[in-house]
Motif scaffolding. Structure first.
Motif, short mmCIF file in Angstrom:
data_model
loop_
_atom_site.label_atom_id
_atom_site.label_comp_id
_atom_site.label_asym_id
_atom_site.label_seq_id
_atom_site.Cartn_x
_atom_site.Cartn_y
_atom_site.Cartn_z
N THR A 126 0.89 -1.07 -0.06
CA THR A 126 0.09 -0.06 -0.03
C THR A 126 0.85 1.27 0.07
O THR A 126 2.06 1.23 0.02
CB THR A 126 -0.97 0.08 1.27
N ALA A 127 0.22 2.39 -0.32
CA ALA A 127 0.84 3.76 -0.39
C ALA A 127 2.01 3.96 0.86
O ALA A 127 1.43 3.81 2.02
CB ALA A 127 0.05 4.89 -0.52
N ARG A 160 1.68 11.84 -2.62
CA ARG A 160 1.56 10.45 -1.85
C ARG A 160 0.79 10.93 -0.38
O ARG A 160 0.07 9.98 0.06
CB ARG A 160 3.05 10.06 -1.39
N ARG A 163 -2.92 10.63 -0.87
CA ARG A 163 -3.21 9.20 -1.15
C ARG A 163 -3.36 8.68 0.52
O ARG A 163 -4.38 7.89 0.91
CB ARG A 163 -2.12 8.27 -1.73
N ALA A 168 -8.89 12.15 -3.27
CA ALA A 168 -8.69 11.97 -4.70
C ALA A 168 -8.24 13.21 -5.26
O ALA A 168 -8.60 14.36 -5.07
CB ALA A 168 -9.87 11.20 -5.16
N PHE A 187 3.56 7.12 -7.79
CA PHE A 187 3.12 6.02 -7.51
C PHE A 187 3.42 4.91 -8.35
O PHE A 187 3.47 4.76 -9.27
CB PHE A 187 1.48 6.19 -7.51
N LEU A 190 0.99 1.73 -10.13
CA LEU A 190 -0.29 2.19 -10.81
C LEU A 190 -0.75 1.16 -11.87
O LEU A 190 -0.26 0.14 -12.02
CB LEU A 190 0.21 3.35 -11.80
N ARG A 231 -4.25 -0.74 -4.62
CA ARG A 231 -3.20 0.06 -5.63
C ARG A 231 -3.85 1.35 -5.99
O ARG A 231 -5.07 1.42 -5.63
CB ARG A 231 -2.82 -0.74 -6.74
N THR A 232 -3.12 2.24 -6.68
CA THR A 232 -3.49 3.36 -7.10
C THR A 232 -3.95 3.14 -8.65
O THR A 232 -3.32 2.62 -9.55
CB THR A 232 -2.34 4.30 -7.27
N TYR A 276 -6.55 3.62 -4.26
CA TYR A 276 -6.75 5.20 -4.39
C TYR A 276 -6.94 5.57 -5.79
O TYR A 276 -6.62 4.81 -6.74
CB TYR A 276 -5.21 5.89 -3.88
N VAL A 278 -6.72 8.58 -8.81
CA VAL A 278 -6.08 9.71 -9.53
C VAL A 278 -6.46 9.85 -10.85
O VAL A 278 -6.43 8.64 -11.40
CB VAL A 278 -4.73 9.99 -9.17
#
Length: 397
Positions: A126-127, A160, A163, A168, A187, A190, A231-232, A276, A278
């Motif tokens: 995770t982030a 980051r 996130r 968002a 990220f 992605l 994930r993003t 997340y 974006v």
């Protein structure tokens, strides 16, 4: 057929029972065991999630669908049709039905540690909460990204932190300004959706695909992968996607953090920690529509413009950078619609290194929209001290 479960007791293998905790919530994995037991008891019979829900005393069909999907993925059940969705047992279903889930009487119970409804990713972290970056960041393609300031922080660090906070972000600006670059630098996990007017719901959540042996299986799309793995999800050119299609993402972004896939029998997907979203938006591109519904989902909206100082640092011909600055100022004043961005300047230098400066300058003119081409040609003439024609083929050799 098993005897329907009461709110507090569920049938278990070998004549045992498993008592649910207070509030009627079943132990982890117990619902899958019960579903496997129903399939085993009716071996050879094709059952819908609703059939099994009725056999289990009216439990949620959505939860039953999730349990069936998990059993099928593990080979403990087989999906036999899609409309309606039906399942039947396999030779290993009885093994899943016999899985030990009960706590033997007289054995002290350990305090139960709360667990997330969806397990965290095992292959993708995770982030991370990282300190501010102090230098260039390597993108997946190996190129270096040079961070810029965003609210006093390097943009990579700021994204980051957003996130980590679950805010968002929508990156907007002309094509070629580096929206994708900063997202890729921020990220490393992605999952990308490249949006356009032909993007469908199936492109986002998944669809049935025929296997070589003639069967149809549901292959989950990028949204589901990002949700399950924490994930993003990067939706590039999000505003080119029809609003009715993009709406499938909204439940995953709000407090629900959950979607239902109607095409796969009402399968419910919960977002794992770290998930997340974006997105990128090109306001000047034909067909781009930033709807109120979409804008409201992105609490922070960040303008991205070309860093002409960076272009100079990258040793791009200063005359080309001067042309771009001039045209960017005139674009801001509404005199023209187009100005070269970092992408065009990088292309200029590559062409100049191969074909020469005049060819690169001519290509810069030819790249401009026809209605702006005369103004761009004049700016090039002033900067390079000569008249340059758009790059074109000449006489036959």
């Amino acid at each position: 057929m098993t005897t329907p479960a009461t709110p507090t007791t569920a049938p278990a293998a070998s004549g045992t029972t498993t008592t649910a905790p207070a509030g009627g919530r079943l132990p982890n994995g117990e619902l899958r065991r019960q579903v496997a037991q129903v399939l085993t008891d009716q071996a050879g019979t094709e059952l819908t999630p609703r059939n099994i829900a009725a056999a289990l005393g009216g439990k949620s069909s959505g939860a039953i669908g999730n349990a069936l999907a998990a059993l099928t993925a593990g080979g403990y059940a087989e999906q036999t049709s899609t409309k309606p969705v039906r399942y039947r047992s396999t030779p290993t279903t009885a093994d899943a039905a016999a899985a030990p889930v009960a706590v033997p009487s007289g054995t002290p119970r350990r305090p139960r540690t709360p667990r997330p409804t969806t397990p965290p990713a095992t292959t993708t972290p995770t982030a991370p909460t990282t300190p501010a970056v102090t230098g260039p960041v390597t993108r997946p393609n190996g190129q270096l990204y040079h961070p810029r300031k965003l609210s006093g922080l390097p943009d990579v660090t700021a994204l980051r932190k957003l996130r980590d906070a679950g805010v968002a972000a929508l990156m907007y600006g002309p094509p070629g300004t580096g929206k994708t670059s900063v997202v890729e630098a921020a990220f490393g996990d992605l999952v990308t959706i490249q949006g356009d007017g032909d993007t469908t719901v199936a492109d986002i959540v998944g669809e049935y695909t025929q296997t070589p042996d003639g069967k149809f299986v549901f292959v989950h799309g990028p949204l589901v992968r990002a949700m399950r793995e924490g994930r993003t999800l990067f939706i590039d050119d999000a505003t080119l996607i029809p609003p009715t299609v993009l709406a499938v993402v909204y439940p995953a972004m709000d407090g629900r953090r959950q979607i239902m896939i109607k095409a796969n029998g009402g399968e419910v997907i919960d977002a794992a920690p770290g998930f997340y979203v974006v997105a990128g938006h090109n306001p000047g591109v034909h067909g781009a529509v930033l709807s109120d519904a979409l804008a409201s989902r992105f609490s922070v909206q960040i303008q991205v413009s070309t860093d002409y100082d960076l272009a100079t640092q990258l040793k791009i011909d200063t005359r080309a950078v001067s042309v771009a600055r001039n045209l960017s100022t005139r674009q801001a004043g509404g005199e023209i619609r187009w100005a070269p961005q970092l992408r065009e300047l990088l292309a200029f230098q590559k062409i100049a290194d191969v074909l020469g400066t005049d060819a690169a300058a001519g290509n810069l003119i030819g790249t401009a929209p026809e209605e702006d081409r005369d103004i761009v040609a004049t700016a090039v003439k002033i900067a390079f001290g000569k008249t340059v024609a758009p790059l074109a083929l000449g006489a036959r050799i």
